[in-house]
Motif scaffolding. Structure first.
Motif, PDB file in Angstrom:
ATOM      1  N   GLY A 207       0.897   3.770  -3.112  1.00  0.00           N
ATOM      2  CA  GLY A 207       0.300   5.067  -2.821  1.00  0.00           C
ATOM      3  C   GLY A 207      -1.184   5.104  -3.101  1.00  0.00           C
ATOM      4  O   GLY A 207      -1.784   6.158  -3.248  1.00  0.00           O
TER       5      GLY A 207
ATOM      6  N   ARG B  70       0.829  -1.203   0.000  1.00  0.00           N
ATOM      7  CA  ARG B  70       0.000   0.000   0.000  1.00  0.00           C
ATOM      8  C   ARG B  70       0.861   1.249   0.000  1.00  0.00           C
ATOM      9  O   ARG B  70       0.576   2.225  -0.699  1.00  0.00           O
ATOM     10  N   ARG B  71       1.941   1.237   0.772  1.00  0.00           N
ATOM     11  CA  ARG B  71       2.837   2.390   0.816  1.00  0.00           C
ATOM     12  C   ARG B  71       3.568   2.566  -0.511  1.00  0.00           C
ATOM     13  O   ARG B  71       3.795   3.685  -0.964  1.00  0.00           O
ATOM     14  N   ARG B  72       3.944   1.462  -1.137  1.00  0.00           N
ATOM     15  CA  ARG B  72       4.673   1.564  -2.397  1.00  0.00           C
ATOM     16  C   ARG B  72       3.778   2.054  -3.526  1.00  0.00           C
ATOM     17  O   ARG B  72       4.201   2.823  -4.374  1.00  0.00           O
TER      18      ARG B  72
END
Length: 313
Positions: free
Chosen positions: A302, A298-300
């Motif tokens: 965005g 999810r962080r990668r």
């Protein structure tokens, strides 16, 4: 690529068309005005890359459109299109690695529902595991691992925790909290019935056997569960779903439940406790690793996490 089909009111068609055509990951757009009969409206179709799916769904206000019509996202299968290749090249990242969050929440939500089919599969798997324990048959144990449907609720639990979808969390917990006790009860009744009819002879479980790994809890048990949970979630969040079969075979959730029932039936409470601990370690490890994979992806990516339309209806 993915195929997007939107059934929308005529007054919203132009907005949907503008939003879809503005995304570089969209290859083809088709509009059929007045084609929808129930509910009445227009039909907009588009082919898009996996990496663009969440952005397009946000742009067209998929949640609101689902109340007035329908939004359907499916795998387009084999697509021969130069425009499609250009669309995939225009969006950063590998197409197969993109996470479609609405698809993930909807899929895990469906697989975590507590119903007769889920209970039947889990009970059959647990009985198979018990037979494998009694006959000292690793092959039967592997069969029980494949049949068991428990990874669905475990994946849904991880998705619900990361995405803060508490309805999904409650549904997954209910499936696990009800499913395993029911399956173990069915296995216990089956074991007594098999012994009473002479089909199986329940004897004391040996300290060493080909299936003793089920109740031997150690660091290796946790490592295997973590790796299986990570691999399973990677498979669910990408286009490589065939990996799930390997995940099913690698974890001893259902076999541990079946072993615990057989051990309890024979009064071997030490091995029953070991099997129960193995079950808990595997369940916790899978959910922890799956949730960690989701957080990293999810962080990668965005991606914004929206409430999926099917949970609102």
């Amino acid at each position: 690529m993915l195929q997007l089909r939107v059934l929308c009111p005529p007054e919203r068609t132009d907005h949907v068309l503008r939003a879809v055509r503005a995304d570089p990951g969209v290859a083809h757009v088709v509009v059929s005005r007045g084609a929808a009969l129930e509910p009445e409206g227009d039909v907009v179709e588009a082919y898009l890359t996996r990496a663009s799916a969440d952005a397009v769904l946000d742009a067209i206000d998929a949640t609101d459109l689902a109340r007035a019509g329908a939004v359907v996202l499916t795998d387009a299968g084999t697509t021969l299109s130069a425009a499609g290749e250009r669309a995939e090249a225009a969006v950063p990242g590998e197409p197969d690695d993109a996470v479609v969050w609405d698809e993930l929440v909807a899929r895990t939500g469906e697989e975590s529902r507590l119903g007769g089919t889920f209970l039947a599969f889990l009970s059959i798997a647990c009985v198979l595991a018990a037979i494998g324990v009694v006959t000292d048959s690793p092959i039967t144990i592997v069969g029980a691992m494949v049949v068991g449907p428990e990874f669905g609720p475990l994946a849904a639990l991880a998705v619900g925790l990361v995405a803060r979808r508490w309805l999904l969390v409650r549904r997954a917990l209910a499936a696990l909290a009800v499913g395993f006790p029911v399956a173990m009860a069915v296995t216990g009744v089956t074991a007594f019935a098999a012994e009473w009819t002479g089909l199986l002879e329940l004897r004391a479980l040996p300290a060493q056997s080909q299936v003793s790994f089920i109740y031997h809890v150690g660091w290796s048990s946790l490592v295997v569960a973590l790796l299986a949970g990570a691999a399973g979630m990677l498979s669910l969040t990408s286009a490589k779903s065939a990996v799930l079969v390997g995940v099913f075979i690698s974890v001893t959730t259902v076999p541990a439940a079946g072993y615990a029932v057989v051990a309890a039936t024979l009064g071997d409470w030490w091995q029953c406790l070991g099997s129960t601990a193995q079950l808990a370690v595997n369940l916790l490890g899978i959910v922890t690793a799956a949730a960690a994979v989701l957080v990293v992806r999810r962080r990668r990516s965005g991606s914004r996490d929206r409430v999926p339309t099917r949970e609102l209806l």
